[in-house]
Design an enzyme around this catalytic site. Structure first.
Site, PDB file in Angstrom:
ATOM      1  N   ARG A 138     -31.785   4.128  -1.213  1.00  0.00           N
ATOM      2  CA  ARG A 138     -32.021   3.072  -2.212  1.00  0.00           C
ATOM      3  C   ARG A 138     -31.792   1.708  -1.573  1.00  0.00           C
ATOM      4  O   ARG A 138     -30.863   1.526  -0.800  1.00  0.00           O
ATOM      5  CB  ARG A 138     -31.092   3.264  -3.403  1.00  0.00           C
ATOM      6  N   GLY A 193       3.419  -8.155  19.181  1.00  0.00           N
ATOM      7  CA  GLY A 193       4.025  -7.056  19.937  1.00  0.00           C
ATOM      8  C   GLY A 193       2.951  -6.180  20.581  1.00  0.00           C
ATOM      9  O   GLY A 193       3.034  -5.836  21.765  1.00  0.00           O
ATOM     10  N   ASP A 219       0.983 -11.741   7.926  1.00  0.00           N
ATOM     11  CA  ASP A 219       1.967 -12.835   7.864  1.00  0.00           C
ATOM     12  C   ASP A 219       1.444 -14.172   8.408  1.00  0.00           C
ATOM     13  O   ASP A 219       2.080 -15.195   8.227  1.00  0.00           O
ATOM     14  CB  ASP A 219       3.222 -12.482   8.678  1.00  0.00           C
ATOM     15  N   VAL A 253       2.098  -3.877  -1.608  1.00  0.00           N
ATOM     16  CA  VAL A 253       0.895  -4.265  -2.366  1.00  0.00           C
ATOM     17  C   VAL A 253       0.086  -5.295  -1.562  1.00  0.00           C
ATOM     18  O   VAL A 253      -1.138  -5.289  -1.563  1.00  0.00           O
ATOM     19  CB  VAL A 253       1.307  -4.884  -3.731  1.00  0.00           C
ATOM     20  N   ARG A 306       3.020   2.983  15.324  1.00  0.00           N
ATOM     21  CA  ARG A 306       4.007   2.376  16.216  1.00  0.00           C
ATOM     22  C   ARG A 306       4.274   3.427  17.300  1.00  0.00           C
ATOM     23  O   ARG A 306       4.483   4.598  16.978  1.00  0.00           O
ATOM     24  CB  ARG A 306       5.300   2.068  15.466  1.00  0.00           C
ATOM     25  N   ARG A 356       8.973 -11.898   7.199  1.00  0.00           N
ATOM     26  CA  ARG A 356      10.352 -11.796   7.687  1.00  0.00           C
ATOM     27  C   ARG A 356      10.699 -12.977   8.580  1.00  0.00           C
ATOM     28  O   ARG A 356      11.782 -13.505   8.548  1.00  0.00           O
ATOM     29  CB  ARG A 356      10.526 -10.474   8.433  1.00  0.00           C
ATOM     30  N   MET A 385     -22.571 -15.957 -13.107  1.00  0.00           N
ATOM     31  CA  MET A 385     -21.271 -15.336 -12.788  1.00  0.00           C
ATOM     32  C   MET A 385     -20.702 -15.912 -11.493  1.00  0.00           C
ATOM     33  O   MET A 385     -19.492 -15.886 -11.274  1.00  0.00           O
ATOM     34  CB  MET A 385     -21.405 -13.820 -12.673  1.00  0.00           C
ATOM     35  N   MET A 392       6.047 -11.070   1.451  1.00  0.00           N
ATOM     36  CA  MET A 392       6.335 -10.699   2.838  1.00  0.00           C
ATOM     37  C   MET A 392       6.407 -11.920   3.739  1.00  0.00           C
ATOM     38  O   MET A 392       5.860 -12.967   3.417  1.00  0.00           O
ATOM     39  CB  MET A 392       5.267  -9.736   3.351  1.00  0.00           C
TER      40      MET A 392
END
Length: 812
Positions: A583, A119, A165, A317, A87, A228, A679, A226
């Protein structure tokens, strides 16, 4: 915008591009940086890293460094941003922007690519507007010469939105949102499984005292995520885990919500649910604007209901971990588009953001998008909640409506006397159960009797059918595979038995969820209508297969989960070679004859080549690929990754390619091979597959309800028109119903794939990012669009611009 027809490998000669990441970091930013650098170099331009965001731009010096092809290697799978983000207060002052301009002019940089939130992008636009006056001041101060000012007379700006967000209007998905959802759902799954296991343990040990058990092991979990100012993460999480309630800032609960919430939780308990989940966005508030925290809700539930209640606040997280396959592909595609937008820009072109709408790249004027994003905030401040939801875009609105229907509408007292059967066909895949759950619950809300068919068309023929209830599908969104059981058998050999079962159980319509066999089965049932009147009922096919090979839909349920499995496996395999230099890994992916998984995993994992059936190749191509790897081993990057779709070529098998590479690479690199196998079909569904499955199941049953009204004549249901048997699919920017009969012409039945596929256009991007000097068709690049679709009815002075229709835009 007119597109240049010049050679794309020469578009950037003599030009310089700087790339920076700003604001909060988001997973996938590195993919965007990597693509910007590599495509910039591919066009002949010089590309510079700006370290530490705008602060690096102001400070200059070592913060602005020339990037090389190798400098972005192994970045794809890293979370956050490798070039740093900060920032920056200095850039907000004109003096700071003057320093930034000086640093750019001295390096001859006139193209700036900014990856950040609204922003950061607004700051970039202001910088561009002031550019001419900044140069005048720098010349006056004697810091740059007239010649330098003339050479740098115009600054081009292109933005990419990086924000977990998903709070930026005009773009379907911002970089990082899908990965954040992955982190949230991992936590939700971990929490809900502790509860499930507690329940099972309890059932085994205290089965003689159920009352005690109910009180002891009933829990309410409150999860704060999260957001806001934007409720996207909370809303999609609520849909993806089947939450009982969600609190989002765009739509505060009605007054008296406390009583409503408690009644709802008590009602769910009465129905047999022993687990309640409530999702709260950090910016949640009530109608008066007072914040609603997870702690407030916990106190309310404990006081009024006495339920054992736990809260979890996720915090940072959500920003962490490796980016999802979707975010890597999104970042890569946007990076390519950003470079093209910069190099095609003229002084008259407004600063733009590059974005995805549906599966298409779009360019939108930056400030129009910023304006609509601000309009949402204004609508919320003025308590125009419905407008706030609409301004967020069609995708957000549809998510909200689906959530409301599944969580807040109670089944009616009067029944419709309609019986709707649901069947799973073909190989199981992640997300099938989410589609079944929402189809069952929406059906019950419509007043229908819902019937579960076990073991595919064979089960339908043998009458393996039972009613399925609201609680019968509890917790199904997060379960992989197929709870109903599924088989690959087609209906043609059982057509008579199936018609008898339909008559016996009085089935009025059929929801078929599955892959290519579901599509083929639907066609066979339609063909059987001439002979068996019982088959004249509305039918809908919901594509669900890891192969993504069903005609009529750009995406299938299950493909996103398989893609993430392949991508994470490739990450681990590449990492295993970090110590062993030189490899090459050859990896075989699933998909039948469809190259979707190999191509998209190639983009997401940074493969050197992906061999698929649709893009024919021969021995010359294989030779070229081997030579390419030989050259690569001479650089600092000493790893190679080759993907091969299982049926791409009958003669060039995985073993053949492995042997060829091993022989030709002798003394230069050694080879390893991996066949990923089953899988790819397993695992818990990704957030996208849960959400997509939920919306597809819901939409299918709502369509059936309307179709049944159309075909009800003289006291009975009779549907034999082509549009009464459809595939529900996502096409470009919308969910559409297409008659099975019409899709026949678009199908290659021998190879079980559609004749055309949108994702084939992404293959050149994969090759360019792997340093192949091929031609990129610039005519396919996006034109500038505008954000002018009026969605909200407001008083004239308040009339604003609204967002364009919006991947996670699987909607109308």
């Amino acid at each position: 915008m007119s597109h240049t027809s010049m050679d794309p490998t020469k578009m950037g000669i003599g030009r310089s591009i700087a790339v920076l990441t700003s604001g909060g970091d988001a997973q996938g930013m590195n993919a965007a940086v990597r693509a910007t650098v590599r495509v910039g170099i591919y066009t002949g331009a010089k590309v510079y890293f700006v370290h530490e965001g705008y602060q690096g731009l102001v400070d200059g010096g070592d913060n602005i460094k020339l990037a090389t092809w190798e400098s972005v290697s192994m970045m794809l799978q890293l979370g956050g941003t490798v070039i740093g983000s900060a920032r920056c207060m200095d850039f907000r002052a004109r003096e700071g922007r003057m320093k930034a301009a000086l640093n750019l002019v001295k390096l001859g940089i006139t193209n700036l690519c900014v990856i950040g939130g609204d922003g950061s992008l607004t700051g970039a636009n202001q910088f561009r507007k002031e550019w001419a006056t900044l140069l005048v001041d720098l010349v006056k101060a004697g810091k740059i010469t007239d010649d330098e000012a003339r050479k740098s007379c115009h600054l081009n700006i292109v933005g990419m939105v990086g924000s977990i967000d998903n709070d930026f209007c005009g773009t379907d998905m911002t970089i990082g949102t899908d990965s954040a959802l992955h982190r949230i759902i991992e936590v939700v799954d971990a929490i809900t499984t502790t509860q499930t296991h507690t329940q099972l343990m309890g059932l085994i040990t205290v089965s003689n005292n159920l009352d005690t058990l109910h009180k002891r092991h009933q829990r309410t979990f409150i999860l704060e995520v999260m957001g806001r100012h934007c409720g996207y993460l909370a809303l999609v999480t609520a849909l993806a885990c089947g939450a009982d309630w969600v609190f989002i800032p765009e739509m505060p609960p009605d007054d008296g919500w406390e009583g409503h919430l408690c009644r709802r939780l008590a009602d769910q308990r009465a129905r047999g649910s022993r687990l309640n989940v409530i999702i709260v966005a950090e910016g949640a508030m009530d109608r008066a604007g007072n914040p609603i925290s997870s702690e407030d809700i916990k106190k309310l539930v404990e006081k009024n209901l006495g339920f054992d209640t736990r809260t979890t606040v996720l915090g940072h997280v959500q920003r962490g971990g490796t980016p999802s396959a979707f975010d890597r592909i999104l970042g890569s595609r946007m990076g390519v588009e950003a470079v093209m937008a910069l190099l095609e820009a003229t002084p008259e072109t407004p600063a733009c953001v590059v974005s995805l709408s549906g599966n298409q790249a779009v360019r939108l004027p930056l400030m129009e998008c910023v304006q609509v994003t601000k309009d949402v905030t204004t609508a919320m401040a003025e308590k125009r909640w419905e407008d706030a939801i609409k301004l967020r875009g069609k995708s957000f609105e549809n998510n909200w409506n689906t959530y409301k229907m599944l969580a807040h509408i109670n089944p009616p007292d009067t029944k419709s006397n309609i019986n709707v059967a649901i069947v799973n066909i073909g190989a199981p895949c992640a997300g099938m159960n989410a589609a079944v759950r929402s189809a069952v619950r929406i059906g019950i809300i419509q007043g229908h009797n819902m019937l579960a068919v076990h073991d595919g068309f064979e089960g339908l023929a043998q009458g393996k059918i039972e009613p399925i209830t609201w609680t019968g599908v509890s917790g199904w969104t997060g379960k992989g595979g197929s709870e109903l059981g599924t088989k690959r058998v087609l209906p043609s050999e059982y057509i008579e038995e199936i018609s008898l079962t339909i008559a016996k159980f009085n089935i009025h319509s059929l929801v078929i969820i599955g892959g290519f066999e579901a599509y083929m089965g639907g066609l066979e049932l339609v063909q059987g209508r001439d002979k068996y009147e019982e088959l004249c009922i509305p039918m809908v096919v919901i594509p669900a297969t890891v192969s993504n090979n069903v005609p009529g839909s750009d995406f299938s349920i299950g493909a996103d989960t398989a893609l993430n499995t392949i991508t994470s496996t490739c990450d681990r395999i590449k990492q295993s070679a970090a110590g062993t230099k030189r490899r090459v890994f050859i990896i075989e992916t699933a998909g039948g004859y469809c190259g979707y998984l190999a191509t998209m995993a190639g983009l997401a994992a940074g493969a050197d080549a992906a061999y698929i059936y649709e893009d024919k190749f021969g021995i010359r191509d294989l030779e070229m690929n081997v030579e390419h790897l030989v050259q690569k081993m001479k650089t600092d990057v000493k790893r190679g990754l080759i993907l091969r779709n299982e049926n791409c070529n009958a003669n060039y098998t995985t073993d053949f390619i492995f042997a060829l590479y091993s022989e030709e690479g002798k003394g230069i690199f050694d080879c390893r091979k991996n066949v990923l196998g089953h899988m790819q079909q397993g695992g818990t569904p990704t957030p996208f597959d849960r959400n997509f499955g939920t919306k597809m199941g819901s939409k299918a049953v709502l369509w059936i309800t309307e179709k049944l009204k159309e075909v009800y004549r003289h006291g009975r249901i009779f549907a034999n028109t082509p549009d009464s048997a459809c595939v529900l699919g996502m096409k470009k920017r919308a969910l559409t119903f297409q008659p099975l009969a019409e899709l026949k012409e678009q199908t290659d039945f021998v190879h079980r794939i559609p004749k055309t596929s949108w994702w084939l256009k992404l293959r050149p991007i994969m090759k360019i990012l792997a340093k192949y000097n091929i031609s990129l068709d610039t005519s396919e690049h996006a034109h500038m669009e505008h954000v002018i679709k009026k969605r909200v009815s407001m008083p004239a002075p308040l009339m604003k611009k609204a967002c364009p229709p919006t991947k996670h835009e699987e909607e109308e």
